[in-house]
Scaffold this motif. Structure first.
Motif, mmCIF file in Angstrom:
data_model
loop_
_atom_site.group_PDB
_atom_site.id
_atom_site.type_symbol
_atom_site.label_atom_id
_atom_site.label_comp_id
_atom_site.label_asym_id
_atom_site.label_seq_id
_atom_site.Cartn_x
_atom_site.Cartn_y
_atom_site.Cartn_z
ATOM 1 N N PHE A 17 -2.835 -12.790 5.943
ATOM 2 C CA PHE A 17 -1.757 -11.955 5.425
ATOM 3 C C PHE A 17 -0.567 -11.937 6.373
ATOM 4 C CE2 PHE A 17 -5.267 -9.553 3.085
ATOM 5 C CZ PHE A 17 -5.069 -10.294 1.935
ATOM 6 N N GLU A 18 -0.822 -11.924 7.696
ATOM 7 C CA GLU A 18 0.271 -11.883 8.654
ATOM 8 C C GLU A 18 1.096 -13.160 8.614
ATOM 9 O OE1 GLU A 18 -1.583 -8.883 12.029
ATOM 10 O OE2 GLU A 18 -1.241 -10.988 12.498
ATOM 11 N N LYS A 173 -3.585 -4.092 -8.821
ATOM 12 C CA LYS A 173 -3.674 -5.356 -8.089
ATOM 13 C C LYS A 173 -3.223 -5.116 -6.653
ATOM 14 C CE LYS A 173 0.878 -6.935 -9.721
ATOM 15 N NZ LYS A 173 1.606 -8.045 -10.372
ATOM 16 N N ARG A 174 -3.681 -5.990 -5.752
ATOM 17 C CA ARG A 174 -3.334 -5.834 -4.334
ATOM 18 C C ARG A 174 -1.887 -6.280 -4.102
ATOM 19 N NH1 ARG A 174 -7.012 -8.852 -2.155
ATOM 20 N NH2 ARG A 174 -8.421 -7.251 -1.334
ATOM 21 N N MET A 175 -1.077 -5.407 -3.488
ATOM 22 C CA MET A 175 0.326 -5.701 -3.167
ATOM 23 C C MET A 175 0.570 -5.335 -1.708
ATOM 24 S SD MET A 175 1.723 -6.751 -6.072
ATOM 25 C CE MET A 175 3.472 -6.539 -5.858
ATOM 26 N N LEU A 176 0.700 -6.349 -0.850
ATOM 27 C CA LEU A 176 1.067 -6.105 0.534
ATOM 28 C C LEU A 176 2.579 -5.863 0.628
ATOM 29 C CD1 LEU A 176 -1.071 -8.842 2.327
ATOM 30 C CD2 LEU A 176 -1.662 -6.457 1.877
ATOM 31 N N THR A 177 3.024 -5.417 1.806
ATOM 32 C CA THR A 177 4.461 -5.123 1.948
ATOM 33 C C THR A 177 5.310 -6.361 1.703
ATOM 34 O OG1 THR A 177 4.218 -5.417 4.336
ATOM 35 C CG2 THR A 177 4.201 -3.160 3.503
ATOM 36 N N LYS A 178 4.783 -7.545 2.043
ATOM 37 C CA LYS A 178 5.554 -8.768 1.803
ATOM 38 C C LYS A 178 5.741 -9.033 0.318
ATOM 39 C CE LYS A 178 1.764 -12.100 1.652
ATOM 40 N NZ LYS A 178 2.075 -12.508 0.273
ATOM 41 N N ASP A 179 4.841 -8.461 -0.505
ATOM 42 C CA ASP A 179 4.924 -8.658 -1.956
ATOM 43 C C ASP A 179 5.821 -7.623 -2.623
ATOM 44 O OD1 ASP A 179 2.958 -10.749 -1.815
ATOM 45 O OD2 ASP A 179 1.439 -9.176 -1.604
ATOM 46 N N LEU A 180 6.150 -6.573 -1.888
ATOM 47 C CA LEU A 180 6.966 -5.497 -2.444
ATOM 48 C C LEU A 180 8.444 -5.860 -2.269
ATOM 49 C CD1 LEU A 180 4.928 -2.459 -1.042
ATOM 50 C CD2 LEU A 180 4.781 -3.494 -3.326
ATOM 51 N N LEU A 196 9.301 2.354 -8.788
ATOM 52 C CA LEU A 196 10.462 1.584 -8.353
ATOM 53 C C LEU A 196 10.323 1.253 -6.873
ATOM 54 C CD1 LEU A 196 13.283 3.644 -10.140
ATOM 55 C CD2 LEU A 196 11.956 1.728 -11.017
ATOM 56 N N ILE A 197 10.318 -0.030 -6.566
ATOM 57 C CA ILE A 197 10.130 -0.504 -5.191
ATOM 58 C C ILE A 197 11.475 -0.903 -4.592
ATOM 59 C CG2 ILE A 197 8.989 -2.196 -3.712
ATOM 60 C CD1 ILE A 197 7.075 -0.236 -5.108
ATOM 61 N N ASN A 198 11.702 -0.473 -3.366
ATOM 62 C CA ASN A 198 12.860 -0.941 -2.598
ATOM 63 C C ASN A 198 12.404 -1.351 -1.205
ATOM 64 O OD1 ASN A 198 14.331 1.170 -4.617
ATOM 65 N ND2 ASN A 198 15.678 -0.506 -4.047
ATOM 66 N N HIS A 199 12.869 -2.528 -0.805
ATOM 67 C CA HIS A 199 12.492 -3.084 0.507
ATOM 68 C C HIS A 199 13.804 -3.400 1.230
ATOM 69 C CE1 HIS A 199 9.265 -5.664 2.687
ATOM 70 N NE2 HIS A 199 10.182 -5.226 3.539
ATOM 71 N N TYR A 200 14.148 -2.587 2.214
ATOM 72 C CA TYR A 200 15.483 -2.621 2.822
ATOM 73 C C TYR A 200 15.505 -3.512 4.067
ATOM 74 C CZ TYR A 200 16.316 1.370 -0.241
ATOM 75 O OH TYR A 200 16.442 2.189 -1.334
ATOM 76 N N PRO A 201 16.673 -4.014 4.436
ATOM 77 C CA PRO A 201 16.790 -4.886 5.618
ATOM 78 C C PRO A 201 16.349 -4.226 6.923
ATOM 79 C CG PRO A 201 18.746 -5.092 4.241
ATOM 80 C CD PRO A 201 17.945 -3.959 3.681
ATOM 81 N N ASN A 202 16.376 -2.884 6.986
ATOM 82 C CA ASN A 202 15.950 -2.214 8.217
ATOM 83 C C ASN A 202 14.440 -2.027 8.291
ATOM 84 O OD1 ASN A 202 15.558 -0.198 6.330
ATOM 85 N ND2 ASN A 202 16.890 1.297 7.316
ATOM 86 N N GLY A 203 13.717 -2.667 7.350
ATOM 87 C CA GLY A 203 12.263 -2.630 7.379
ATOM 88 C C GLY A 203 11.642 -1.497 6.593
ATOM 89 N N VAL A 204 12.448 -0.581 6.080
ATOM 90 C CA VAL A 204 11.915 0.544 5.314
ATOM 91 C C VAL A 204 11.532 0.068 3.913
ATOM 92 C CG1 VAL A 204 12.466 2.769 4.264
ATOM 93 C CG2 VAL A 204 13.194 2.275 6.615
ATOM 94 N N VAL A 205 10.321 0.441 3.491
ATOM 95 C CA VAL A 205 9.835 0.157 2.140
ATOM 96 C C VAL A 205 9.621 1.493 1.445
ATOM 97 C CG1 VAL A 205 8.021 -0.898 0.738
ATOM 98 C CG2 VAL A 205 8.719 -1.961 2.894
ATOM 99 N N THR A 206 10.156 1.633 0.237
ATOM 100 C CA THR A 206 9.985 2.883 -0.515
ATOM 101 C C THR A 206 9.398 2.594 -1.884
ATOM 102 O OG1 THR A 206 12.210 2.828 -1.474
ATOM 103 C CG2 THR A 206 11.949 3.958 0.648
ATOM 104 N N VAL A 207 8.683 3.582 -2.387
ATOM 105 C CA VAL A 207 8.213 3.563 -3.772
ATOM 106 C C VAL A 207 8.649 4.881 -4.386
ATOM 107 C CG1 VAL A 207 5.924 4.324 -2.949
ATOM 108 C CG2 VAL A 207 6.182 3.483 -5.292
#
Length: 857
Positions: A17-18, A173-180, A196-207
């Motif tokens: 995964f890494e 289903k399995r969703m890692l942060t790279k898939d979000l 609703l998924i958002n993956h921001y350039p500063n590394g923050v992931v939100t749902v």
């Protein structure tokens, strides 16, 4: 054996995964956190915790080196990276966390409240069993922060409400942060509700705007991500929320008026900063009424509150600029727990999630420049100008339906002496800073003339890194409003009133230089229209010069002209228009080079300081110096002249070459053309020895000095200007009043054909007068409207023996003015007697008229 298998399998999964996650922002930030903590041992991550809160972040470089998040000091923590754990007696986190099913993993990551609720709601059996799940598990603190009434209802009805709420946090289903992926929409396991998924350039992931605070905890049947709040069901669209929210009725009215509300009902990823009714009530009544009564302004207002990206509050850890639907930008930042817009805390309620975006309620109305009146565009550095415009009654003349351009000097440009002036004079000065038309920065060009509301014409000068109007240059900060532009200037603009010669004559400091100019027969150059830069030595530069020395200089006219014309260059060069610290090379009329640069706002000419710069004249600009300039590479061949120059010039070594002479500089580097036309500006040059200038004028000849071989186009904006000039009619001067028309005027009428004759040398003036002596009365009649004109063949005969120094230009205008191709050619004429003028022929579509005109140097 079983434990060993699970341990090996977990290592395999994590490594796989890494490797796959190298492109995800979350994983990149996590990698940087591991690097920062490498001194703490293996698999340790460095986090920042905002002081006074429990918020922890894997930080960006910017926040890390600032030592702050959202403007608040942050302390550094070192924890095991996700998926690793400590071992007694060993540095860092050398062990891999045990792998278990989703239910067991909830306990491993510390989400014990979610684990407990899964147990009592009968979800445990499902998440311990077969499948592949993603569980966005609220932390224990998230459950504590949940609204007490909602929390109680869930706990009181565990088999339905709590079970459904937990299913809303799960994906099948399995969703890692790279898939979000940013902007992704997932379907939850409860009633196909959207996540609703958002993956921001500063590394923050939100749902649904809940932040993932501990991600990628692998389970045998899925993955667990710990989030910082309990998810609630997503509402309908932003439009639906506005239509039912009572506190947004004013915004709703503005959105309906501007036809923007429907946009917020479409699919998308919007952010709406929604002003409450109280925010609208704070606006001045006249401002709100004007904007609401103007559909363009109201549309700009509403769109200025909408971003075309979804910005959750938890993703904002520092200031960033975002483009609005209106086209301009806003800066969104944070101050502790509060969001800021353009640096102001104004968000009352944040993260209202809908299926097409997020809403933040604010207590101020954001007004874009495009919805403001031009006088409202002035910033904190232009308050002196805008206050004076209002106090002196000029603001009322800036009508909302009009079009204007304000040239606003910085506050520091207004000295105490200026502010103490008589108000009538001060009003005149301010009028020179208001242009009658709307002109943007990208519409300005060199040589352009702009008419002020006071009737003055201001010249535009464009340089490599600067745009200047008269003596003042722009600084950054131009803005466009609903009825005009505002441009910011360093100094008060002083329109030129006198020629170079008049300025020298009226200033005693330049009396010696002016006397030498006159002796060299150059005073006429400085009196004529043109575009010159003149470096003028004061009388101090001639200290030690005796009358005998002066006589020697005057007797050698070639030497004197070479010296004086080394101080003159073609073109207007404003000192503040030069790029600071960079040497600019100008070619002088003498042929030598001048080296100019500005250092600490001081103009240097050949490394000599200008004592006073940017003195504007109608035909150029003066820079005052206290030394005589001399080209270092120009030798002197006369002992007497060398002695004189050494008295005056001590900053360079003057070359001496016995019997060398100065080149002759004839006064042919400029000439005068008189041009008369009533067509749009257009130039086409066929012969390089012929210079043409066309200007939008009706009636009055325009005088312009141009160098041989150059072409100049000039455009005038503004209302008609009445001027008076003198014509030679029948050998006698006659004063004529004419009207000069701006380029905005539309000229209509029948087809007009005329021929213009241009004389190329001063020796031909008397000759041409004699040739036309018999016809001048008829030309005069034409000017008065009689219509007697010369035919082409008659012109040839009229100019019998005139030679090649005359050129002929014929133009045809039909209907409204169009771009006209101009043919320019030399006419070689045979000797023939002069014929009488014949009446013109009528042409289809109207009466054809032909005009014979004179232009002479």
């Amino acid at each position: 054996m079983k434990i060993f298998f699970l341990f090996t399998f977990s290592i395999f999964l994590l490594s796989a995964f890494e490797q796959a996650a190298t492109s995800a922002h979350y994983d990149k930030i996590l990698t940087h956190s591991r690097i920062r903590a490498r001194d703490q041992g293996p698999n340790v991550c460095a986090l920042q915790q905002v002081m006074g809160t429990k918020k922890k972040y894997f930080s960006t470089c910017r926040n890390w080196y600032q030592g702050a998040i959202c403007g608040k000091k942050a302390t550094v923590l070192y924890e095991c990276c996700p998926g690793y754990m400590k071992m007694d007696g060993m540095r860092g986190c050398p062990a891999v966390a045990p792998i278990d099913h989703v239910y067991g993993t909830l306990g491993i990551v510390g989400a014990t409240s979610t684990q407990q609720y899964s147990d009592i709601s009968k979800l445990r059996e499902e998440i311990e069993g077969r499948g592949s799940f993603t569980f966005f598990a609220p932390s224990n603190e998230a459950w504590e922060q949940l609204n007490s009434e909602i929390h109680r209802n869930l706990v009181d009805n565990v088999n339905i409400e709590l079970y459904n709420a937990l299913h809303h946090h799960m994906v099948n289903k399995r969703m890692l942060t790279k898939d979000l992926k940013n902007g992704m929409t997932l379907v939850s396991m409860y009633n196909d509700q959207k996540l609703l998924i958002n993956h921001y350039p500063n590394g923050v992931v939100t749902v649904n705007c809940a932040r993932v605070i501990h991600g990628n905890q692998i389970a045998t049947n899925g993955v667990v991500h710990v989030i910082d709040r309990v998810l609630t069901a997503v509402g309908n669209t932003i439009q639906d929320f506005i239509e039912v929210e009572d506190d947004l009725s004013s915004l709703r009215a503005a959105a309906i008026t501007s036809d923007v509300l429907d946009i917020l009902g479409r699919p998308g990823h919007y952010t709406l900063f929604a002003p409450t009714n109280e925010a609208f009530e704070r606006l001045p009544r006249g401002v709100l009424e004007r904007i609401m009564g103007d559909k363009v302004a109201s549309e700009a207002l509403v769109k200025f509150h909408i971003l075309n990206t979804l910005q959750c509050s938890e993703a904002i850890t520092g200031g960033a600029v975002y483009e609005t639907l209106e086209g301009n930008t806003v800066e969104v930042g944070c101050d502790g727990e509060s969001l800021t817009v353009n640096g102001v805390k104004m968000v009352k309620r944040k993260d209202i999630v809908t299926n097409n975006g997020v809403i933040h309620l604010i207590d101020e109305v954001l007004i874009p420049d495009s919805a403001k009146q031009v006088i409202e565009l002035g910033g904190a550095q232009q308050t002196t100008f805008t206050d004076l415009v209002a106090q002196l009654g000029l603001a009322s003349s800036l009508r909302p339906e009009g079009q204007y351009t304000l040239l606003a000097p910085l506050n520091g440009a207004f000295s105490d002496d200026t502010l103490r002036m008589d108000q009538r004079l001060l009003k005149t000065i301010l009028q020179n800073h208001i242009i009658k038309v709307k002109v943007g920065l990208n519409e300005l060009y060199n040589g352009q003339e702009l008419e002020t509301i006071g009737g003055k014409l201001l010249r535009v000068f464009v340089y490599r890194t600067a745009v200047c109007i008269e003596n003042s240059c722009m600084v950054r900060g131009s803005k466009e409003g609903r009825n005009g532009f505002i441009h910011i200037f360093r100094q008060i603009i002083n329109p030129a009133e006198k020629t170079l010669h008049e300025m020298l004559r009226n200033d005693k400091r330049f009396s010696v230089f002016l006397s030498l100019v006159k002796a060299a027969d150059l005073d006429d150059v400085l009196s004529r229209p043109g575009e010159w830069t003149l470096f003028v030595p004061t009388n101090d530069a001639f200290k030690g010069l005796t009358d005998d020395d002066k006589d020697i200089l005057i007797r050698d006219k070639n030497a004197l002209r070479n010296i004086l014309l080394y101080h003159l260059t073609q073109g207007v060069f404003i000192g503040s228009g030069f790029e600071p610290g960079v040497t600019n090379i100008l070619k002088t009329i003498q042929g030598g080079k001048l080296y100019l640069k500005t250092v600490n706002d001081t103009l240097l000419v050949n490394e000599l300081k200008s004592r006073e710069s940017d003195l504007m004249a109608t035909n150029g600009v003066i820079h005052v110096i206290d030394k005589l300039l001399y080209p270092a590479d120009l030798p002197v061949g006369n002992d007497q002249l060398l002695t004189i120059l050494k008295k005056l010039i001590k900053y360079i070594q003057i070359k001496f070459v016995r019997d060398s002479t100065f080149k002759e500089i004839p006064l042919t580097f400029y000439k005068i053309n008189i041009i008369e036309s009533n067509v749009q500006p257009i130039i086409r040059k066929e012969d390089p020895s012929i210079t043409q200038l066309t200007k939008l004028i009706e009636g009055e000849p325009e005088f312009k000095i141009v160098r041989e071989g150059e072409t100049i186009t000039k455009v005038i904006h503004g209302e008609p200007i009445i001027k008076t000039y003198t014509k030679i009619i029948d050998g006698r001067p006659v004063e004529v009043t004419e009207k000069k028309v701006t380029e905005e005027r539309i000229i209509q009428g029948p087809e007009i054909k005329y021929t213009r004759i241009t004389a190329g040398g001063s020796d031909n003036e008397e000759k041409l007068k004699k040739l036309l002596e018999e016809e001048v009365t008829k030309v005069t009649k034409f000017i008065e409207g009689d219509g007697h004109l010369l035919e082409d063949e008659e012109i040839k005969r009229l100019l019998q023996g005139a030679g090649t120094e005359y050129t002929k230009v014929t133009k045809v205008i039909e209907g409204e003015p169009q771009i006209i191709e101009r043919e320019i050619k030399k006419v070689h004429l045979e000797e023939a007697p002069v014929r009488k003028v014949q009446p013109t022929r009528r042409t289809q579509g109207g009466t054809a008229r032909r005009r014979t005109r004179l232009a002479y140097p």
